[in-house]
Design a protein around this motif. Structure first.
Motif, PDB file in Angstrom:
ATOM      1  N   CYS A   1       0.826  -1.209   0.000  1.00  0.00           N
ATOM      2  CA  CYS A   1       0.000   0.000   0.000  1.00  0.00           C
ATOM      3  C   CYS A   1       0.859   1.256   0.000  1.00  0.00           C
ATOM      4  CB  CYS A   1      -0.940  -0.016   1.201  1.00  0.00           C
ATOM      5  SG  CYS A   1      -2.235  -1.269   1.076  1.00  0.00           S
ATOM      6  N   ASP A   2       1.970   1.211   0.725  1.00  0.00           N
ATOM      7  CA  ASP A   2       2.894   2.345   0.743  1.00  0.00           C
ATOM      8  C   ASP A   2       3.443   2.613  -0.655  1.00  0.00           C
ATOM      9  OD1 ASP A   2       5.696   3.206   2.944  1.00  0.00           O
ATOM     10  OD2 ASP A   2       4.157   4.417   1.980  1.00  0.00           O
ATOM     11  N   LEU A   3       3.721   1.548  -1.379  1.00  0.00           N
ATOM     12  CA  LEU A   3       4.188   1.676  -2.756  1.00  0.00           C
ATOM     13  C   LEU A   3       3.064   2.141  -3.669  1.00  0.00           C
ATOM     14  CD1 LEU A   3       6.180   1.213  -5.110  1.00  0.00           C
ATOM     15  CD2 LEU A   3       5.548  -1.214  -5.046  1.00  0.00           C
ATOM     16  N   GLY A   4       1.908   1.506  -3.558  1.00  0.00           N
ATOM     17  CA  GLY A   4       0.815   1.801  -4.474  1.00  0.00           C
ATOM     18  C   GLY A   4       0.307   3.217  -4.382  1.00  0.00           C
TER      19      GLY A   4
ATOM     20  N   VAL B   1     -10.812   0.875  -3.981  1.00  0.00           N
ATOM     21  CA  VAL B   1      -9.646   0.089  -3.599  1.00  0.00           C
ATOM     22  C   VAL B   1     -10.113  -1.358  -3.415  1.00  0.00           C
ATOM     23  CG1 VAL B   1      -7.820  -0.272  -1.915  1.00  0.00           C
ATOM     24  CG2 VAL B   1      -8.565   2.051  -2.444  1.00  0.00           C
ATOM     25  N   THR B   2      -9.440  -2.270  -4.093  1.00  0.00           N
ATOM     26  CA  THR B   2      -9.777  -3.686  -3.994  1.00  0.00           C
ATOM     27  C   THR B   2      -8.598  -4.451  -3.422  1.00  0.00           C
ATOM     28  OG1 THR B   2     -11.230  -3.521  -5.924  1.00  0.00           O
ATOM     29  CG2 THR B   2     -10.563  -5.732  -5.244  1.00  0.00           C
ATOM     30  N   PHE B   3      -8.868  -5.237  -2.373  1.00  0.00           N
ATOM     31  CA  PHE B   3      -7.858  -6.105  -1.789  1.00  0.00           C
ATOM     32  C   PHE B   3      -8.193  -7.546  -2.201  1.00  0.00           C
ATOM     33  CE2 PHE B   3      -5.912  -2.922   0.805  1.00  0.00           C
ATOM     34  CZ  PHE B   3      -6.936  -2.046   1.148  1.00  0.00           C
TER      35      PHE B   3
ATOM     36  N   ASN C   1       0.609 -18.198  -1.611  1.00  0.00           N
ATOM     37  CA  ASN C   1      -0.199 -17.072  -1.143  1.00  0.00           C
ATOM     38  C   ASN C   1       0.111 -15.860  -2.004  1.00  0.00           C
ATOM     39  OD1 ASN C   1      -1.538 -18.017   1.466  1.00  0.00           O
ATOM     40  ND2 ASN C   1       0.620 -18.526   1.857  1.00  0.00           N
ATOM     41  N   LEU C   2      -0.919 -15.118  -2.362  1.00  0.00           N
ATOM     42  CA  LEU C   2      -0.728 -13.922  -3.188  1.00  0.00           C
ATOM     43  C   LEU C   2      -1.727 -12.860  -2.750  1.00  0.00           C
ATOM     44  CD1 LEU C   2       0.904 -12.905  -5.722  1.00  0.00           C
ATOM     45  CD2 LEU C   2      -1.161 -13.460  -7.052  1.00  0.00           C
ATOM     46  N   ILE C   3      -1.221 -11.660  -2.490  1.00  0.00           N
ATOM     47  CA  ILE C   3      -2.077 -10.517  -2.186  1.00  0.00           C
ATOM     48  C   ILE C   3      -1.994  -9.543  -3.353  1.00  0.00           C
ATOM     49  CG2 ILE C   3      -2.456  -8.543  -0.664  1.00  0.00           C
ATOM     50  CD1 ILE C   3      -1.369 -10.167   1.625  1.00  0.00           C
ATOM     51  N   THR C   4      -3.144  -9.077  -3.809  1.00  0.00           N
ATOM     52  CA  THR C   4      -3.192  -8.125  -4.921  1.00  0.00           C
ATOM     53  C   THR C   4      -3.944  -6.871  -4.483  1.00  0.00           C
ATOM     54  OG1 THR C   4      -3.103  -9.842  -6.606  1.00  0.00           O
ATOM     55  CG2 THR C   4      -3.960  -7.705  -7.285  1.00  0.00           C
ATOM     56  N   LEU C   5      -3.341  -5.727  -4.752  1.00  0.00           N
ATOM     57  CA  LEU C   5      -3.944  -4.431  -4.449  1.00  0.00           C
ATOM     58  C   LEU C   5      -4.272  -3.737  -5.762  1.00  0.00           C
ATOM     59  CD1 LEU C   5      -4.529  -1.915  -2.566  1.00  0.00           C
ATOM     60  CD2 LEU C   5      -2.120  -1.316  -2.890  1.00  0.00           C
ATOM     61  N   VAL C   6      -5.513  -3.300  -5.915  1.00  0.00           N
ATOM     62  CA  VAL C   6      -5.932  -2.548  -7.101  1.00  0.00           C
ATOM     63  C   VAL C   6      -6.515  -1.222  -6.632  1.00  0.00           C
ATOM     64  CG1 VAL C   6      -7.383  -2.484  -9.151  1.00  0.00           C
ATOM     65  CG2 VAL C   6      -6.427  -4.663  -8.375  1.00  0.00           C
ATOM     66  N   ILE C   7      -5.912  -0.128  -7.117  1.00  0.00           N
ATOM     67  CA  ILE C   7      -6.379   1.221  -6.787  1.00  0.00           C
ATOM     68  C   ILE C   7      -6.932   1.849  -8.057  1.00  0.00           C
ATOM     69  CG2 ILE C   7      -5.758   3.467  -5.847  1.00  0.00           C
ATOM     70  CD1 ILE C   7      -3.410   2.138  -4.434  1.00  0.00           C
ATOM     71  N   GLU C   8      -8.170   2.354  -7.998  1.00  0.00           N
ATOM     72  CA  GLU C   8      -8.805   2.929  -9.170  1.00  0.00           C
ATOM     73  C   GLU C   8      -9.252   4.356  -8.885  1.00  0.00           C
ATOM     74  OE1 GLU C   8     -11.592   0.171 -11.273  1.00  0.00           O
ATOM     75  OE2 GLU C   8     -11.176  -1.136  -9.547  1.00  0.00           O
ATOM     76  N   GLY C   9      -9.180   5.175  -9.929  1.00  0.00           N
ATOM     77  CA  GLY C   9      -9.634   6.553  -9.815  1.00  0.00           C
ATOM     78  C   GLY C   9      -9.298   7.339 -11.054  1.00  0.00           C
ATOM     79  N   GLY C  10     -10.176   8.243 -11.441  1.00  0.00           N
ATOM     80  CA  GLY C  10      -9.918   9.080 -12.604  1.00  0.00           C
ATOM     81  C   GLY C  10      -9.739   8.308 -13.883  1.00  0.00           C
ATOM     82  N   GLY C  11     -10.383   7.160 -13.991  1.00  0.00           N
ATOM     83  CA  GLY C  11     -10.242   6.341 -15.190  1.00  0.00           C
ATOM     84  C   GLY C  11      -8.948   5.558 -15.254  1.00  0.00           C
TER      85      GLY C  11
ATOM     86  N   PRO D   1       8.693  -9.549   2.387  1.00  0.00           N
ATOM     87  CA  PRO D   1       7.835  -9.123   1.283  1.00  0.00           C
ATOM     88  C   PRO D   1       8.568  -9.137  -0.067  1.00  0.00           C
ATOM     89  CG  PRO D   1       7.712  -7.572   3.120  1.00  0.00           C
ATOM     90  CD  PRO D   1       8.869  -8.485   3.394  1.00  0.00           C
ATOM     91  N   ARG D   2       7.863  -9.591  -1.096  1.00  0.00           N
ATOM     92  CA  ARG D   2       8.359  -9.526  -2.469  1.00  0.00           C
ATOM     93  C   ARG D   2       7.220  -9.006  -3.346  1.00  0.00           C
ATOM     94  NH1 ARG D   2      13.869 -10.563  -3.080  1.00  0.00           N
ATOM     95  NH2 ARG D   2      13.462 -11.150  -5.249  1.00  0.00           N
ATOM     96  N   ILE D   3       7.534  -8.062  -4.211  1.00  0.00           N
ATOM     97  CA  ILE D   3       6.577  -7.570  -5.201  1.00  0.00           C
ATOM     98  C   ILE D   3       6.770  -8.399  -6.469  1.00  0.00           C
ATOM     99  CG2 ILE D   3       5.735  -5.587  -6.507  1.00  0.00           C
ATOM    100  CD1 ILE D   3       5.398  -5.392  -3.452  1.00  0.00           C
ATOM    101  N   VAL D   4       5.698  -9.024  -6.941  1.00  0.00           N
ATOM    102  CA  VAL D   4       5.823  -9.942  -8.084  1.00  0.00           C
ATOM    103  C   VAL D   4       5.065  -9.464  -9.315  1.00  0.00           C
ATOM    104  CG1 VAL D   4       6.268 -11.939  -6.624  1.00  0.00           C
ATOM    105  CG2 VAL D   4       3.903 -11.359  -7.218  1.00  0.00           C
ATOM    106  N   ARG D   5       4.304  -8.387  -9.182  1.00  0.00           N
ATOM    107  CA  ARG D   5       3.642  -7.830 -10.370  1.00  0.00           C
ATOM    108  C   ARG D   5       3.349  -6.356 -10.126  1.00  0.00           C
ATOM    109  NH1 ARG D   5       1.444  -9.267 -15.039  1.00  0.00           N
ATOM    110  NH2 ARG D   5       2.003 -11.437 -14.637  1.00  0.00           N
ATOM    111  N   LEU D   6       3.677  -5.533 -11.143  1.00  0.00           N
ATOM    112  CA  LEU D   6       3.302  -4.132 -11.184  1.00  0.00           C
ATOM    113  C   LEU D   6       2.564  -3.896 -12.492  1.00  0.00           C
ATOM    114  CD1 LEU D   6       6.400  -2.094  -9.909  1.00  0.00           C
ATOM    115  CD2 LEU D   6       4.161  -2.264  -8.831  1.00  0.00           C
ATOM    116  N   ARG D   7       1.336  -3.425 -12.366  1.00  0.00           N
ATOM    117  CA  ARG D   7       0.492  -3.275 -13.547  1.00  0.00           C
ATOM    118  C   ARG D   7       0.390  -4.624 -14.257  1.00  0.00           C
ATOM    119  NH1 ARG D   7       2.186   1.487 -17.437  1.00  0.00           N
ATOM    120  NH2 ARG D   7       2.357  -0.197 -18.945  1.00  0.00           N
ATOM    121  N   ASP D   8       0.749  -4.720 -15.546  1.00  0.00           N
ATOM    122  CA  ASP D   8       0.722  -6.015 -16.226  1.00  0.00           C
ATOM    123  C   ASP D   8       2.132  -6.538 -16.483  1.00  0.00           C
ATOM    124  OD1 ASP D   8       1.205  -3.921 -17.908  1.00  0.00           O
ATOM    125  OD2 ASP D   8      -0.050  -4.633 -19.548  1.00  0.00           O
ATOM    126  N   TYR D   9       3.073  -6.078 -15.666  1.00  0.00           N
ATOM    127  CA  TYR D   9       4.452  -6.546 -15.786  1.00  0.00           C
ATOM    128  C   TYR D   9       4.770  -7.538 -14.675  1.00  0.00           C
ATOM    129  CZ  TYR D   9       5.396  -2.679 -19.005  1.00  0.00           C
ATOM    130  OH  TYR D   9       5.379  -1.817 -20.073  1.00  0.00           O
TER     131      TYR D   9
END
Length: 541
Positions: free
Chosen positions: A338-341, A352-354, A414-424, A438-446
């Motif tokens: 969340c700090d990153l997002g 915001v979707t968890f 185990n996988l946690i996904t954070l989706v933040i939406e706003g302004g299209g 902690p390891r980040i394994v996906r940013l956007r579609d990368y």
């Protein structure tokens, strides 16, 4: 439960406690610190305002203390961190003065527009003059409200009632809230360029300090009217002084100051300006506001006794500890994500979707979602946010919160996904734990794979030979060491994403240089304090 009241608090609030047979209350005003230290050990709760400092000494002496109740918004006089370490709940009353602050902003504006203070002084001195005090109407003016929170929203409503055209700027408020208030959300610069009146209702932080200075004043209409009943320091006071002297600013109304009481020569000269209406930080000083905050903290004490949720606790969450033991390894992951997002979002938060996938989906993930929401909002709002009040604050901001679960996941247990939406726009981050870290394994579609660090830099650019070399050269020239690099791309010579872990922060001039050298479509320096602590959640668990 024994309660001590050490500052003047409205009796209407204390009556709630007096009527409860479980509460034994004593009012002991004007205690010196040594006297307080001698008696505080007998009490379960202390009710204060700003006159009592609840520091480490008081908390250590308060062996039985379960709660510090601050009958007001600010908690500067309470050592919240140490209270948390002692297991003492700290509550305040963040909404009790909302209406008072909004009305005071309007009172300041009307007093200036109709020359109330000057006309009052003139008539009381025995004069009968009218022409010098000819005023201006609000009707038909374009008013800009910067900060559309609980106070700003009320001011916007009142300006509309005076038939103003209202524009608003608040990057952390959902568009729906603006629509509900009947105002148009625009950028800061649009406010500065188009408004006859600008009123401020933001917190004071690194982002808003000196938010209005020479550059912003230069963009404004000649003859603009400014109102600051929020926090001193949001307007650069030296710049405001020059604006008043030059006539660029027709006038201003100010309730708050960067130094209170004002002592510097600049502040004294500013306050003395003829075109300035001033008050000594009176926004919350109404009978009703003082009653409201007293009632609010008294209700919180009774909620605690009844084992009900505490709406305005600023530190200690209250979750089942057996559940927390199961979720604890994921708290840091969620907070870091969340700090990153939230640092990648430059638009109004709307949803915001968890998401939880794998083994973790078998559990109640609500504590994780609330912890994540706490981390998001703590970067966005003035008041302290914790796991108790985060959902309420999100609701007030018009943010939709959703939680999804699936026990199936392809690559990770185990996988946690954070989706933040706003302004299209839509920002997605996925993370997991690797050997408890902690390891980040996906940013956007990368697809990515990196361990978050305190200082990071994210770039999007067109993939072509030599780009990594350019980035490394610029960082080396500015003595910024790259600890790790992770590159993601979907195709050759397409868009690439690179994230750097660094030993030190990246100054803005270096960010600008990197953007120009790489023709980057997105460059962001990230500060991740949660990545350097053991858990980092800030939840008090």
């Amino acid at each position: 439960m024994k309660v001590i009241v050490t500052d003047e608090v409205a009796q209407e609030g204390l009556e709630l406690l007096k009527q409860d047979p479980r509460v034994e209350m004593e009012v002991r005003l004007g205690l010196k610190k040594e006297e307080l230290l001698n008696v505080i050990g007998d009490y379960d709760v202390i009710i204060t305002r700003s006159g009592t400092t609840v520091d480490k000494d008081v908390l250590d002496a308060g062996k039985k203390l379960k709660m510090v109740a601050r009958a007001g918004v600010g908690i500067d006089n309470v050592d919240v961190d140490y209270a948390s370490s002692r297991g003492v709940i700290v509550v305040n009353a963040p909404f009790g003065n909302t209406n008072s602050a909004a009305e005071h902003a309007m009172a300041l504006l009307l007093a200036f527009c109709r020359n109330i203070t000057k006309a009052n002084a003139s008539l009381k001195s025995g004069e009968w003059k009218r022409a010098p005090f000819t005023g201006v109407e609000l009707k038909g003016k374009t008013a800009g409200v910067i900060g559309l929170g609980k106070v700003g929203g009320r001011v916007a409503t009142r300006l509309k009632a005076f038939e103003c055209d209202v524009l608003a700027c608040d990057p952390y408020i959902a568009v729906k809230r603006a629509h509900d208030l009947g105002v148009k959300l625009v950028s800061h610069d649009e406010i500065y360029k188009n408004c006859d009146i600008i009123t401020l209702h933001t917190p004071l932080n690194d982002e808003t300090r000196d938010m209005i200075g020479e550059r912003e004043l230069a963009m404004m209409k000649h003859g603009v009217i400014l109102v600051n009943a929020a926090r001193g320091g949001i307007i650069n006071e030296a710049a405001l002084l020059e604006g008043l002297k030059s006539g660029k600013v027709f006038g201003a109304a100010v309730d708050v100051w960067s130094e209170e009481p004002p002592k510097t020569e600049i502040l004294k000269e500013l306050i003395a300006q003829e075109k300035l209406v001033v008050t000594p930080h009176l926004g919350a000083n109404t009978v009703e506001a003082q009653i409201n905050v007293a009632v609010d903290v008294s209700k919180e004490i009774l909620n605690y006794l009844d084992e009900m949720p505490l709406e305005n606790a600023v530190n200690i969450p209250r979750f089942d500890m057996a559940l927390m033991d199961q979720m604890r390894p994921f708290l840091n992951l969620m907070s870091v994500m969340c700090d990153l997002g939230i640092q990648l979002v430059d638009c109004n938060l709307e949803k915001v979707t968890f998401g939880y996938a794998g083994n973790i989906a078998h559990y109640d993930c609500t504590p994780l979602s609330v912890c994540g929401l706490t981390a998001l909002l703590n970067r966005r709002v003035d008041q302290d946010v914790n796991m108790v009040n985060a959902t309420l604050i999100a609701e007030q901001m018009g943010i939709v919160i959703e939680e999804t679960k699936s026990t199936q996941t392809d690559a990770f247990s185990n996988l946690i996904t954070l989706v933040i939406e706003g302004g299209g726009k839509r920002k997605l981050i996925s993370g997991t734990l690797f050997e408890g870290e902690p390891r980040i394994v996906r940013l956007r579609d990368y697809a990515m794979d990196f361990a978050p660090a305190e200082h990071m830099l994210l770039l999007h650019y067109e993939d072509r030979p030599g780009m990594i070399g350019r980035i490394g050269t610029i960082m080396g020239q500015h003595d910024i060491n790259i600890a790790a690099m992770n590159l993601g791309r979907r195709e050759k010579k397409g868009e690439a994403m690179v994230i750097l872990s660094l030993d030190s922060p990246v100054p803005q001039n270096v960010v600008d240089e990197l953007r120009k050298a790489t023709d980057a479509s997105f460059v962001k320096a990230l500060h991740m304090p949660t990545a350097k602590c053991n858990r980092g959640c800030g939840c008090g668990i």
